[in-house]
Design an enzyme around this catalytic site. Structure first.
Site, PDB file in Angstrom:
ATOM      1  N   CYS A  27       0.804  -1.218   0.000  1.00  0.00           N
ATOM      2  CA  CYS A  27       0.000   0.000   0.000  1.00  0.00           C
ATOM      3  C   CYS A  27       0.842   1.276   0.000  1.00  0.00           C
ATOM      4  O   CYS A  27       0.353   2.350  -0.352  1.00  0.00           O
ATOM      5  CB  CYS A  27      -0.937   0.003   1.203  1.00  0.00           C
ATOM      6  SG  CYS A  27      -2.026  -1.428   1.303  1.00  0.00           S
ATOM      7  N   HIS A  85      -3.553   7.095   2.334  1.00  0.00           N
ATOM      8  CA  HIS A  85      -3.964   5.755   1.955  1.00  0.00           C
ATOM      9  C   HIS A  85      -5.300   5.418   2.598  1.00  0.00           C
ATOM     10  O   HIS A  85      -5.527   5.668   3.778  1.00  0.00           O
ATOM     11  CB  HIS A  85      -2.904   4.742   2.379  1.00  0.00           C
ATOM     12  CG  HIS A  85      -3.338   3.324   2.241  1.00  0.00           C
ATOM     13  ND1 HIS A  85      -3.867   2.826   1.068  1.00  0.00           N
ATOM     14  CD2 HIS A  85      -3.358   2.288   3.127  1.00  0.00           C
ATOM     15  CE1 HIS A  85      -4.177   1.543   1.240  1.00  0.00           C
ATOM     16  NE2 HIS A  85      -3.876   1.201   2.470  1.00  0.00           N
ATOM     17  N   ASN A 119     -10.238  -0.691  -0.272  1.00  0.00           N
ATOM     18  CA  ASN A 119      -8.795  -0.516  -0.138  1.00  0.00           C
ATOM     19  C   ASN A 119      -8.145  -0.967  -1.443  1.00  0.00           C
ATOM     20  O   ASN A 119      -8.108  -2.155  -1.750  1.00  0.00           O
ATOM     21  CB  ASN A 119      -8.280  -1.352   1.041  1.00  0.00           C
ATOM     22  CG  ASN A 119      -6.787  -1.211   1.265  1.00  0.00           C
ATOM     23  OD1 ASN A 119      -6.045  -0.756   0.411  1.00  0.00           O
ATOM     24  ND2 ASN A 119      -6.334  -1.642   2.442  1.00  0.00           N
TER      25      ASN A 119
END
Length: 336
Positions: A122, A263, A293
């Site tokens: 990520c 994020h 996500n």
């Protein structure tokens, strides 16, 4: 604050951004049909209502990334041949030999630009943005294509609701170029990791890669596994620490930052970050409800939305923040 001037070096500008999103959607109602879950349960714990889902018969990590970089080049008024380097931030590349970045660069006409995949889960896009800023500022490159793209739904075990409900597919990209104003670009950056907790979020490809404590995990080989509570605690703690470090290092406070570009892992983590650092809602965009996500893609998707809506103007200060498997984390303070 007294801003640094990088004498004899270039400033760095985000010249364009773009998206590469699949049309397919996987809603919470869809998940209710295939597992023991509910829209209420998912929204309460994650803030997610739907996520994008690529079609493996017609879409790939490379195709989504190519679409995003093409759009970013168009937004910048540039051609692929203007790029000196392409960085493909991803943990879901279609292949390791060759890298996805080489294929993407060829697709947009960037040959003979350098090209490589950057794998920091990520954190990949912010890692890559930090690398791009350093390359351009030092004069080693004039223009760099930076991509965050994931095809995560093909790595989910939909028999398990703990992990599979979280992730979606998509791509975002930015074109970073040299600028005469040396005040533009990164004022501060952090690119860090700690591999001692790698097994808290990982994807085993065979039995030898599974730690002893996780041998009874029912999630299939080749699918993502996560120790949810451990990752949640890490993210909440690290999120606050990184933001505080960036503000302290630049002698700024949250009022000075136009946008915190973060994020999108879990709405509760984002809300805790806002509370801890006294960040108003209008300065930290949340879109996890629409995309889930998307790992490396989440930050560039937010970046593109903000630029498209005129919420990031030339001269504004932005803070980019990401954290992920590895464990990794990255951040920067950027004058756009």
């Amino acid at each position: 604050m007294t801003e640094p001037h990088f004498h004899g070096q270039a400033g760095v500008r985000i010249a364009g951004t773009g998206l590469g999103l699949p049309e397919g959607r996987l809603t919470n109602a869809d998940l209710e049909k295939i597992m023991d879950t509910s829209d209420e349960w998912i929204v309460q714990r994650t803030g997610i209502r739907e996520r994008r889902k690529a079609d493996p018969d017609h879409e790939s990590q490379v195709s989504m990334a190519t679409k995003a970089l093409d759009a970013a080049l168009s937004d910048a008024g540039m051609k692929g041949s203007d790029l000196d380097l392409v960085i493909n931030g991803t943990c879901t590349s279609d292949s390791t030999v060759p890298s996805g970045a080489c294929r993407i660069a060829a697709n947009v006409g960037a040959t003979p630009a350098g090209a490589f995949d950057l794998v920091a889960a990520c954190s990949s896009f912010v890692y890559a943005l930090n690398v791009a800023d350093t390359m351009v500022r030092s004069g080693r490159a004039k223009s760099v294509g930076v991509i965050g793209c994931e095809f995560l739904t093909r790595m989910m075990d939909y028999n398990d609701r703990r992990v599979s409900i979280l992730f979606g597919d998509g791509a975002g990209a930015a074109v970073v170029t040299a600028d005469e104003d040396t005040r533009r670009g990164c004022l501060w950056q952090m690119t860090e990791g700690d591999g001692r907790d790698w097994e808290k979020l990982y994807r085993p490809m065979d039995e030898s890669q599974i730690p002893e404590w996780d041998k009874e995990n029912p999630i299939r080989l080749g699918c993502v596994r996560m120790s949810g509570q451990d990752i949640y605690r890490f993210a909440v703690t690290k999120f606050g620490e990184v933001i505080a470090s960036g503000l302290e290092a630049t002698a700024l406070n949250s009022e000075d930052i136009s946008q915190f570009i973060c994020h999108q892992s879990n709405v509760r983590i984002l809300q805790k970050a806002m509370e801890r650092n006294e960040i108003p809602e209008e300065k930290l965009r949340i879109n996890i409800d629409r995309y889930g996500n998307t790992s490396a893609a989440s930050v560039p998707i937010i970046l593109h939305e903000l630029r498209s809506e005129g919420k990031l103007a030339a001269g504004d200060l932005a803070m980019f923040v990401a954290f992920g498997a590895g464990l990794t984390w990255a951040a920067n303070v950027w004058r756009v």
